[in-house]
Design a protein around this motif. Sequence first.
Motif, PDB file in Angstrom:
ATOM      1  N   ILE A 177      30.498  48.381  32.203  1.00 22.70           N
ATOM      2  CA  ILE A 177      31.306  46.937  31.856  1.00 22.70           C
ATOM      3  C   ILE A 177      32.854  46.933  33.087  1.00 22.70           C
ATOM      4  O   ILE A 177      33.078  48.748  32.012  1.00 22.70           O
ATOM      5  CB  ILE A 177      31.618  47.683  30.135  1.00 22.70           C
ATOM      6  N   LYS A 179      36.410  47.036  32.869  1.00 23.18           N
ATOM      7  CA  LYS A 179      37.869  47.017  32.133  1.00 23.18           C
ATOM      8  C   LYS A 179      38.671  45.982  32.545  1.00 23.18           C
ATOM      9  O   LYS A 179      39.331  45.774  31.829  1.00 23.18           O
ATOM     10  CB  LYS A 179      38.240  48.431  31.629  1.00 23.18           C
ATOM     11  N   LEU A 186      36.574  43.513  27.839  1.00 21.74           N
ATOM     12  CA  LEU A 186      35.783  45.167  27.347  1.00 21.74           C
ATOM     13  C   LEU A 186      35.941  45.221  26.893  1.00 21.74           C
ATOM     14  O   LEU A 186      34.639  45.460  26.088  1.00 21.74           O
ATOM     15  CB  LEU A 186      37.520  45.790  28.485  1.00 21.74           C
ATOM     16  N   LYS A 190      31.818  45.695  25.109  1.00 15.58           N
ATOM     17  CA  LYS A 190      31.664  46.457  24.461  1.00 15.58           C
ATOM     18  C   LYS A 190      30.507  46.650  22.976  1.00 15.58           C
ATOM     19  O   LYS A 190      30.183  47.323  22.823  1.00 15.58           O
ATOM     20  CB  LYS A 190      32.776  47.803  23.946  1.00 15.58           C
ATOM     21  N   CYS A 199      25.683  52.369  28.227  1.00 20.73           N
ATOM     22  CA  CYS A 199      27.158  51.080  29.485  1.00 20.73           C
ATOM     23  C   CYS A 199      27.980  52.107  29.878  1.00 20.73           C
ATOM     24  O   CYS A 199      28.309  53.732  29.933  1.00 20.73           O
ATOM     25  CB  CYS A 199      27.745  50.816  28.361  1.00 20.73           C
ATOM     26  N   GLU A 201      31.464  52.044  31.819  1.00 20.57           N
ATOM     27  CA  GLU A 201      32.671  51.774  32.488  1.00 20.57           C
ATOM     28  C   GLU A 201      33.202  52.041  33.444  1.00 20.57           C
ATOM     29  O   GLU A 201      33.977  53.323  33.088  1.00 20.57           O
ATOM     30  CB  GLU A 201      33.532  51.839  31.192  1.00 20.57           C
TER      31      GLU A 201
END
Length: 229
Positions: A177, A179, A186, A190, A199, A201
Amino acid sequence: MKTKWIHKNSKKECILFFNGWSFDDSPFSHLPSDEYDVMMCYDYRDILLPKEIEQLFADYNSINLIAWSLGVYIANLLLKDLKGAFANIIAINGTTYPIDNLKGIPPNVFQGTVLSLDEKNLEKFWMRMCGGKSAYQHFKANLPKRDLSDQYAELVELQSIIQTHFVDWSIFCSALIGKQDLIFTLSNQKYAWNSNVECIERDYPHYCFDKWNSWDEIIEDLSCGKPRN
């Protein structure tokens, strides 16, 4: 759907890469691969699964699936029955709900892209995809070499496919993911992934393949079940 070998050097392991909308192999030309042959799927004006994909499982000891952007949805839609055959199934900056106010790209934003797509607006999209003007200058050296007409046709067809093929499953085991992603935000990414998906980030924009030095490094970095710092 089209396929193309990005790297094919008689390796024992393979990466199957589902690309994003409007792309070809050009933006990935900087990524070598030492341990893997790499096959790319792209241009989703039809979503008939190519026979070349089934052949991979006979030709290689293991197959790793990487999907990016709208390729995440297409891979999830088409490969459900093959889920158990992959060594890793990795999503990068995409979701299985690609047109959705809470879990993907808001419908009005997607429709706005369809209605306004021209050379100028495509460049603006790519700039947002890269996270800004500075990163886009690097991307410009390896722009996709596709006609705007087929990029537009692909976008319209993707919109139709997504609106008529609802899925409530996920084949993915890990999801990167970004940011700084301005395409799939984002918060939406999420919210989209369930607890069964690991996940990861990072402070990455939507197009983030300049963050790795090779395809091998992507697998090492994002492989399923790897201990994280």
